[in-house]
Design a protein around this motif. Structure first.
Motif: not given
Length: 387
Positions: A32-34, A66-69, A81-82, A115-116
């Motif tokens: 999941v890409v936000l 998950d990651q926060l960029c 991203t998760s 959200s993708l």
């Protein structure tokens, strides 16, 4: 209502048939890409809200990591991203009231989000850090699905009992919005149905779904209809208040989980919607069984169903079908998705409308009764001439 503690069925160990262009049931891991646009000066507030959310979501069943960029060019642009074990547990969470509560602190500092969602088809390197998935559970699809370029989505909401006729008249009488959004996006079809006091609006878009939804929301004729039905809604909303509108449409989202086509186009096919109210905590499993039936029926010359799209949220399962000929003349079991006796037995244990039925002794009259019970009322079905 589905809760985030509910364990959905294990991902099936199988490849999707070629006629399935969309499915959340192939067992693949989900990425999941936000994309987030943060208000200027609110970066620290956003970071703190994210850290709180991250702690909460780590305990959600099916969540892996998950990651926060943050953008290196623009500090207002962020990327979350998760990874999830598969799509069903993510959808169970993102469509829950718990999700609405968890993400609410983010919205005070966020200008826009997108959200993708992607199934993992190929990867390099070893297992993802922190994952406990076995190699079999991390199995990838051997080939990508081939779609038709159409994105499908639906919204559902309820109106006050007794207002159904007034709402149906409003929803049937509006002028169609301009179908062309931009050079790459078209609104192809809008189908609107009611079941008692529940409204379901399904849209088909060629191109960018989010751009199409925003385009439609800006059209004066659509805005007038939305304002006209406001007094009849069971859930209050104020479309002039961004937060009120966001919460309403978040709760109204009815995602498309599965789409299959029999492979031959018939423009004269009739469109119908069938409503399956699942028993508590059974919505995802009911949708999955219906999807499996539709995959098998796509190659069955007896089946009158040419195309099927399954939508689900909590206990609401809607099956949108394009049917060859008159639905009243077709085999009701085939139309319902109950043709396989073994699956019919489990389906009827999940389908609240089948209460009191003996799944081991269903006959033609029983299926006819269930089909009539499930049929939704068509309010309007509009297609763009260019679609």
């Amino acid at each position: 209502m589905t809760t985030t503690s509910e364990r959905v069925s294990e991902p099936p160990k199988r490849q999707m048939p070629k006629r399935v262009s969309q499915s959340v049931f192939d067992g693949s891991r989900l990425r999941v890409v936000l994309l987030v646009d943060v208000y200027d000066g609110a970066q620290q507030q956003f970071l703190e809200a994210y850290e709180q959310l991250c702690t909460q979501v780590s305990s959600v069943p099916g969540h892996v990591s998950d990651q926060l960029c943050q953008s290196i060019e623009n500090p207002s642009q962020w990327l979350i991203t998760s990874e999830w074990e598969s799509a069903p547990p993510f959808l169970a969470w993102v469509n829950s009231e718990e999700h609405v509560r968890m993400v609410s602190p983010l919205h005070g500092c966020v200008r826009d989000t997108r959200s993708l969602r992607f199934h993992v088809v190929r990867e390099t390197g070893g297992p993802a850090a922190g994952t406990t998935l076995t190699p079999d559970r991390r199995r990838l699809q051997s080939s990508p699905r081939i779609g038709d370029g159409v994105v499908r989505h639906a919204l559902t909401f309820t109106v006050k009992p007794g207002s159904e006729e007034a709402v149906a008249k409003i929803l049937a009488g509006y002028a169609s919005p301009e179908p062309q959004v931009d050079d790459t996006t078209w609104l192809c079809r809008t189908s609107l149905f009611m079941y008692g006091n529940r409204v379901v609006r399904a849209v088909e878009v060629r191109g960018d779904l989010l751009a199409a939804l925003r385009h439609v929301a800006r059209q004066p004729e659509v805005r007038a209809v939305e304002e006209a039905i406001n007094p009849y809604l069971e859930q209050d909303r104020d479309l002039n208040d961004p937060e009120s509108a966001r919460v309403f449409f978040t709760r109204a989202a009815l995602p498309a989980l599965h789409h299959v086509t029999a492979g031959h186009e018939q423009p004269e096919a009739e469109r119908h919607a069938l409503y399956y109210e699942a028993r508590p905590d059974c919505g995802m499993r009911l949708a999955e069984l219906l999807a499996q039936h539709d995959e098998a029926a796509a190659d069955d010359p007896r089946s009158p169903v040419l195309r099927s799209t399954i939508f689900q949220r909590d206990e609401v399962v809607v099956r949108l079908v394009d049917v060859r000929g008159d639905l009243d003349d077709a085999d009701p079991a085939l139309c319902l998705g109950f043709a396989d006796p073994a699956r019919a037995a489990e389906l009827t244990t999940l389908f609240d409308g089948a209460a009191g039925a003996d799944p081991t002794a269903l006959r033609g009259d029983d299926f006819a009764r269930l089909l009539e019970l499930a049929r939704m009322r068509l309010i309007t079905d509009r297609r763009s001439p260019e679609a």
